[in-house]
Design an enzyme around this catalytic site. Structure first.
Site, short mmCIF file in Angstrom:
data_model
loop_
_atom_site.label_atom_id
_atom_site.label_comp_id
_atom_site.label_asym_id
_atom_site.label_seq_id
_atom_site.Cartn_x
_atom_site.Cartn_y
_atom_site.Cartn_z
N HIS A 170 86.93 -41.81 -19.16
CA HIS A 170 85.49 -42.06 -19.15
C HIS A 170 85.09 -43.00 -20.27
CE1 HIS A 170 81.11 -40.67 -19.40
NE2 HIS A 170 81.24 -41.28 -18.23
N HIS A 174 83.74 -47.23 -19.87
CA HIS A 174 82.52 -47.77 -20.45
C HIS A 174 82.77 -48.90 -21.45
CE1 HIS A 174 79.23 -45.40 -18.71
NE2 HIS A 174 80.12 -44.42 -18.59
N HIS A 201 81.46 -42.50 -10.96
CA HIS A 201 80.83 -41.23 -11.32
C HIS A 201 80.68 -40.31 -10.10
CE1 HIS A 201 79.67 -43.64 -14.92
NE2 HIS A 201 79.80 -42.48 -15.52
N GLU A 306 71.41 -47.25 -14.46
CA GLU A 306 72.17 -47.03 -15.71
C GLU A 306 71.30 -47.10 -16.95
OE1 GLU A 306 76.35 -48.23 -17.84
OE2 GLU A 306 75.55 -49.59 -16.36
N HIS A 321 69.64 -43.15 -16.44
CA HIS A 321 70.93 -42.54 -16.75
C HIS A 321 71.15 -42.43 -18.25
CE1 HIS A 321 75.21 -43.16 -17.91
NE2 HIS A 321 75.38 -42.13 -17.11
N HIS A 325 71.31 -38.91 -20.74
CA HIS A 325 72.40 -38.44 -21.61
C HIS A 325 71.87 -38.11 -23.00
CE1 HIS A 325 76.50 -38.78 -19.83
NE2 HIS A 325 75.86 -39.47 -18.90
N HIS A 361 74.96 -35.95 -13.13
CA HIS A 361 75.46 -37.07 -12.34
C HIS A 361 75.36 -36.79 -10.84
CE1 HIS A 361 76.74 -40.47 -14.72
NE2 HIS A 361 76.90 -39.61 -15.72
#
Length: 626
Positions: A170, A174, A201, A306, A321, A325, A361
């Site tokens: 992960h 990114h 995802h 995102e 998104h 987080h 997600h």
């Protein structure tokens, strides 16, 4: 200068970062290009989801990428190492190394050895510190301490959420696909980056639900209400950079406004995105309508949700998104009055440890599924490969169509990332899920009378739901995990395709340890390299159960002449896991939608009625042997 020489000069920049001091470089000795950096203090947890953190990291990786040659790059990298936040430095230099032409062939050391405190529990590291202090003249191996207990049903899934390779994947994804990637500055376009964000995802969520069914839990309930009380979670991680624990989330807390973003904005952004899907277009920053069509809709939405630099209108559609987080990581201390560390959701290398990651997600994926519902189901003509028939499929293992899984011992080296005051090795021993070797044996008849090139697509999905009922095909498709995708030339007549699981297009082929890289392994003078992006090979299959859990193995062959993309390849560097990670410096090597044919609504109530003759469904079992 050889690639090995470059590698040897870069490696020390990644060592003992948890022990850096807070001393600053004198202003008169600092390269002018680096002035204006170091806003994020050392000893603070860096988050590539946080707008301000990411802005500084982007500034740094663009400076490093723009260095005129390797010597100039090293000068800037060494000064940045002594200047900026520790986590921000690793993120930025990793992005730069991956994309600079003069760094082709250089391998970035594994993030789990750079910051082992993100992967190993605080109890384990404390044990390792004591053992190293008591035995400074010996190599040390300590057993990883388990976190949680059976009072929490999610404890049963710790083997999945805390898997070192899955968490590293992960993080690496990114840095291969930074949210702030600017094609004009970085001189390269990331093809279908938004769609990859969605698909990678989505597959992680499908895998998590397969694991839940494997151990007798129901499929997860998606996050859906911004005011809902969240489940509790304790990561048992301590950040050696900050000296504070990654925060726990008490049971029953819900999202609260932050100084940078409030809950009402999140609700508004979601409604605007859903409205765009239902209207069939989004509005860019100039007021132009951008259609969400079958070819580009998922890519546009991925950038929007995102949100990445490619977002058509970040001011209007926000950053659902990324701020999600940050909000979940700050739920325990939203206004910062207690100066607590954020939770694991703030970091790409730790966030999948938290059960809320998958529920959030799935919430994000449900938005994409709203878009997919706006598209017509695939027709027989769109699925068909005329003249090609899949006659039989067998999974070859010790027992045909039965693959066993088990827990395997492994060790993680800690001393490259943590200063134990000894030159000896200090390792943490842990267990991870693994499976026996297996291969696919696919019998195909080519009735066209000539040679045909096929794209072979392989998916796996559970056969039953949590109550033992047969899953409807449209429910099953949401749980279908891609196992492989490859090209095969079919001779006229009968063909037998034998394909090893280790050649999967979703798994990373090899992760080189710090010590192996120091010894020159994985370093290639021809410029080829591994990006370490890809699902871990040992986690390719779900766990299954002791009885032997029933799955459907789907194999569908499509016409590669129609699937091929001009200029695309699967042979370049960083190409071994192209299904999830694309191919670095090249277009995505498949013209069809990611997840085809399970990316759209299935109206058939019988999976056999959905599949054409160029496809097959085979019942296989996965048995967990403990």
């Amino acid at each position: 200068m050889t690639v090995k020489e470059k590698q040897a000069r870069l490696l020390p920049l990644f060592e003992k970062l948890t022990a850096l001091t807070h001393e600053r470089i004198p202003e008169d000795q600092l390269d002018p290009r680096l002035k204006g950096l170091a806003h994020l203090p050392r000893g603070t947890l860096f988050s590539c989801f946080h707008e301000e953190h990411l802005e500084e990291a982007t500034h740094l990786y663009e400076i490093l990428f723009g260095a005129k040659d390797f010597e100039d790059f090293m000068i800037l990298a060494k000064q940045a190492h002594d200047l900026v936040n520790e986590g921000l430095f690793v993120y930025a230099i990793s992005v730069a190394i991956l994309h600079r032409e003069d760094c082709h062939g250089v391998v970035i050391p594994p993030i789990e050895e750079i910051f082992p405190d993100r992967f190993v529990s605080a109890e384990t590291i404390n044990h390792a510190v004591k053992e190293a202090a008591n035995h400074p003249d010996k190599d040390i191996v300590v057993k990883s301490e388990e976190t949680g207990n059976i009072l929490d049903e999610e404890y049963k899934l710790a083997y999945f959420r805390e898997d070192v390779g899955a968490n590293a994947h992960h993080w690496h994804w990114h840095i291969v696909y930074p949210a702030t990637w600017k094609p004009l500055v970085m001189k390269q376009t990331k093809d279908r980056k938004g769609e990859l964000f969605y698909y990678m995802h989505q597959q992680m969520c499908a895998r998590y639900d397969c694991e839940r069914l494997s151990i007798g839990l129901q499929r997860m309930i998606p996050f859906h209400n911004f005011e809902e009380p969240l489940e509790g979670y304790a990561p048992h991680l301590t950040s050696l950079v900050s000296g504070l624990n990654y925060a726990s989330r008490p049971e029953g807390f819900s999202l609260r406004d932050l100084k940078d973003v409030d809950v009402q904005e999140m609700i508004r952004w979601r409604e605007r995105i859903l409205e765009g899907i239902h209207l069939g277009y989004v509005i860019d920053s100039t007021g132009t309508h951008i259609p969400l069509d079958k070819d580009h809709g998922a890519d546009i939405l991925g950038a929007l949700i995102e949100s990445s630099y490619e977002s058509k209108n970040a001011g209007f559609y926000g950053s659902l998104h990324n701020w999600g987080h940050v909000m979940m990581a700050r739920v325990h201390d939203p206004d910062g009055r207690f100066q607590e560390n954020p939770g694991v959701m703030s970091d790409t290398s730790t966030s999948i440890r938290d059960p809320i990651f998958y529920r959030y997600h799935r919430f994000v994926d449900n938005i994409f599924q709203d878009f997919k519902l706006s598209l017509n189901p695939y027709t027989k003509e769109e699925l068909d490969f005329p003249g090609i028939e899949v006659v039989n499929v067998t999974v070859t293992a010790k027992v045909p169509n039965l693959v066993t899984t088990y827990l395997k011992e492994a060790e993680l080296e800690l001393h490259h990332g943590i200063d134990f005051g000894t030159t000896h090795s200090v390792k943490a021993a842990y267990k991870h899920l693994d499976h026996e070797p297996f291969a696919y044996n696919i019998s195909v008849e080519n009735k066209t009378g000539g040679v045909k090139t096929a794209t072979v697509r392989i998916f796996l999905a559970p056969k039953h739901d949590e109550l033992g009922n047969l899953l409807e095909p449209d429910d099953q498709r949401r749980l279908a995990i891609e196992l492989d995708k490859f090209v095969y030339e079919l001779a006229a007549g009968k063909n037998v395709i034998a394909h090893d699981h280790r050649d999967s297009s979703v798994t990373v082929s090899k992760i080189y340890t710090f010590s192996q890289i120091q010894a020159g392994e994985g370093v290639h003078e021809d410029g080829s390299e591994s990006c370490s992006c890809g699902w871990p090979e040992h986690m390719l299959l779900p766990r299954g159960n002791f009885k032997g859990m029933e799955f459907h193995l789907f194999v569908i062959l499509t016409d590669h002449d129609q699937d091929a993309v001009e200029g695309a390849t699967t042979k370049g560097s960083c190409a071994d896991a192209f299904s999830y990670c694309g191919v670095k410096d090249h277009k995505y090597p498949d013209s069809k939608a990611m997840g085809f044919p399970f990316d759209r609504h299935i109206v058939n109530h019988d999976i056999h009625g959905f599949l054409p003759s160029n496809a097959s469904v085979t019942e296989v079992k996965i048995k967990f042997t403990g």
